[in-house]
Design a protein around this motif. Structure first.
Motif, PDB file in Angstrom:
ATOM      1  N   ARG A 298       0.846  -1.194   0.000  1.00 12.92           N
ATOM      2  CA  ARG A 298       0.000   0.000   0.000  1.00 12.92           C
ATOM      3  C   ARG A 298       0.882   1.246   0.000  1.00 12.92           C
ATOM      4  NH1 ARG A 298      -3.039  -0.950   5.413  1.00 12.92           N
ATOM      5  NH2 ARG A 298      -0.850  -1.230   5.942  1.00 12.92           N
ATOM      6  N   ASN A 327      -1.169  -1.955  -4.172  1.00 13.14           N
ATOM      7  CA  ASN A 327      -2.453  -2.311  -3.587  1.00 13.14           C
ATOM      8  C   ASN A 327      -3.457  -1.182  -3.794  1.00 13.14           C
ATOM      9  OD1 ASN A 327      -4.581  -3.212  -1.993  1.00 13.14           O
ATOM     10  ND2 ASN A 327      -3.205  -4.168  -0.523  1.00 13.14           N
ATOM     11  N   SER A 338      -7.498   0.310  -1.117  1.00 14.61           N
ATOM     12  CA  SER A 338      -6.697  -0.895  -0.950  1.00 14.61           C
ATOM     13  C   SER A 338      -7.596  -2.081  -0.622  1.00 14.61           C
ATOM     14  CB  SER A 338      -5.656  -0.693   0.159  1.00 14.61           C
ATOM     15  OG  SER A 338      -6.287  -0.413   1.389  1.00 14.61           O
TER      16      SER A 338
END
Length: 389
Positions: A298, A327, A338
C-alpha cells in the motif's frame, strides 16, 4: 520474515504502576523480515554484509522461527539450493550464541551434529536445513533478518483515566498514537487484547477518532475512518470522541471528549517490502502475496512511497522498464482503495501523463515511480508488504 507496518499496540488499564518491560523475544513474537543473499561469504563477512544492510544474520530461536526460516528458503524462487550461514557462533562454553550475545535453549541439529567441525552455524541443505557447525572461514550463502521489536507490548498504569485529548497526548509522548480501528482485523485484535486482561469490571477505552466539521469520524492524522463498528444506537452524537464501549461488546460509541477513560495506543515500528520480479495479473499478484501472509504493498504517504521505491532500486533488477502493481483498485465510486478498504488522501500521479482507464494501480520507473492505472488483466511485477499487528 519480513517495511511494512508493524503496529505495536499498548493497552493502558489499571494495575499498581507497573511498566511491563519486554525482553527480546523469539520467532512468533517478532516482526521479522528475512533476506536471502546468494553471494558466498565467510561467516564473519556475511555478518558484516548484513550489518551494511541495516540487518543482522538471521536468528533461529524456536520452532516457529526455524519453520519460518526453512519455509522462506524453500519458497524463495531465488533459492540456490545451498547451505546458508545463520546467526550462531560457539561461545567459550561451546554453546551457540548469536552475535548480540543471546543464547537459545532450542537447537535444531540433525542426528550427526554438533560435529565439532567448526564454530559457526549454518542450515544444512542435505538434512532439510537442520543445524550444522562448520568452519567459519568457509564461504556460503547466507540469510539476513531485520526485526522491529516485539509486535505486542503493554504498558499498564493504575487508574490513569484521561480525557480523550490528554490520552492522545500521552500516546504521543510515548512515541505512539491513539490506536486506530482500521478494519475488522484490527478491531478483533484490539478487543482481544482488552478482554485478555480480564479486568473487572470491564472498562471503556478511548481509541483514535474524533468528529470533524462534517460530522465524519477521522483520525488524528486527518485521514477519514472508512470502517466502523457502531451498534444500532450509534453514532448517538453524545460527543465527538471515539471509544470502544464495553456494555455493547466493544462496539464504537461517540462520547463526550472531556470524560476520563482508559485508552489504547499503537506504534508503527517498521514495515518491510518484498519485490517480486515475476509478472502476474493484479489478482494473481494479490494471491501470490497472500500465500506468504502478505498483501500487495500500500502506497499510503510519502514515507511509504520512498520506502517502496528504495526497496525496488536496491534490487538492481536488469530490466529497462520496471512497472509494479500496488495495492489499489477502483471501488464502486471510482475511487482508489486498498484491499483492506483503506483509502488515503495521498496520491502520486504523474501530472504530465494522462491516467489510463484501467482499474488497478501500479507505479513505473519510466515516470520516476509515479502512479498510473492499468487493466487488471495486464501482467506486471509487484511489491508485497508485511503487516504485523
Amino acid at each position: 520474515m519480513k517495511i511494512a507496518l508493524c503496529a505495536i499496540v499498548a493497552v493502558w488499564l489499571p494495575l499498581l504502576v507497573h511498566a511491563v518491560t519486554v525482553a527480546p523475544k523469539t520467532g512468533s513474537d517478532r516482526c521479522v523480515k528475512y533476506e536471502m543473499v546468494a553471494k558466498k561469504r565467510t561467516w564473519a563477512d556475511a555478518a558484516l554484509m548484513c550489518e551494511e544492510k541495516g540487518m543482522i544474520l538471521a536468528r533461529d530461536f524456536d520452532d516457529r522461527s526455524h519453520k519460518d526460516l526453512v519455509d522462506y528458503i524453500v519458497a524463495n524462487p531465488f533459492n540456490p539450493r545451498k547451505d546458508f550461514w545463520i546467526n550462531g557462533k560457539k561461545n567459550a562454553d561451546g554453546n551457540m550464541q548469536t552475535g548480540d550475545g543471546l543464547a537459545t535453549n532450542n537447537t535444531f541439529y540433525d542426528f550427526s551434529n554438533p560435529s565439532g567441525n567448526g564454530d559457526c552455524l549454518h542450515l544444512w541443505k542435505y538434512f532439510d536445513y537442520k543445524w550444522d557447525d562448520d568452519a567459519c572461514n568457509k564461504t556460503k550463502y547466507f540469510i539476513c533478518e531485520r526485526t522491529c521489536g516485539d509486535c505486542l507490548k503493554y504498558k499498564v498504569v493504575n487508574g490513569n483515566k484521561l480525557p480523550w485529548d490528554q490520552a492522545a497526548l500521552a500516546c504521543v509522548e510515548d512515541d505512539m498514537i491513539l490506536a486506530r480501528d482500521l478494519n475488522s482485523d484490527t478491531h478483533n485484535i484490539m478487543v482481544d487484547l482488552i478482554e485478555s486482561k480480564n479486568y473487572a469490571p470491564p472498562k471503556d477505552v478511548w481509541i483514535n477518532g474524533i468528529m470533524n466539521g462534517n460530522e465524519v469520524m477521522e483520525f488524528t492524522d486527518g485521514t477519514v475512518a472508512n470502517f466502523s463498528t457502531y451498534d444500532e444506537t450509534n453514532p448517538s452524537r453524545n460527543g465527538d470522541c471515539l471509544q470502544l464501549w464495553t456494555e455493547h461488546g466493544y462496539k464504537w460509541d461517540d462520547d463526550i471528549c472531556i470524560k476520563t477513560k482508559y485508552y489504547m495506543c499503537e506504534r508503527e515500528c517498521c514495515g518491510w517490502y518484498e519485490v517480486v520480479p515475476r509478472k502476474l495479473t493484479w489478482a494473481e499478484a494479490t494471491a501470490w502475496c497472500a500465500k506468504d501472509g502478505l498483501i500487495l504493498a500500500r502506497d499510503l504517504n510519502i514515507e511509504t512511497h520512498n520506502q517502496i521505491v528504495a526497496r525496488i532500486e536496491a534490487k538492481n533488477l536488469p530490466f529497462k522498464r520496471k512497472d509494479f502493481w500496488l495495492n489499489g483498485k477502483k471501488n464502486w465510486a471510482g475511487k482508489m482503495e486498498s484491499s483492506d478498504k483503506l483509502t488515503t488522501t495521498f496520491t502520486n500521479y504523474d501530472d504530465t501523463v494522462p491516467v489510463s482507464d484501467g482499474d488497478c494501480l501500479h507505479m513505473s520507473s519510466k515516470s520516476g515511480y509515479k502512479w498510473n492505472h492499468s487493466s487488471c488483466e495486464s501482467r506486471k511485477r509487484f511489491v508485497c508488504e508485511k503487516i504485523c499487528f
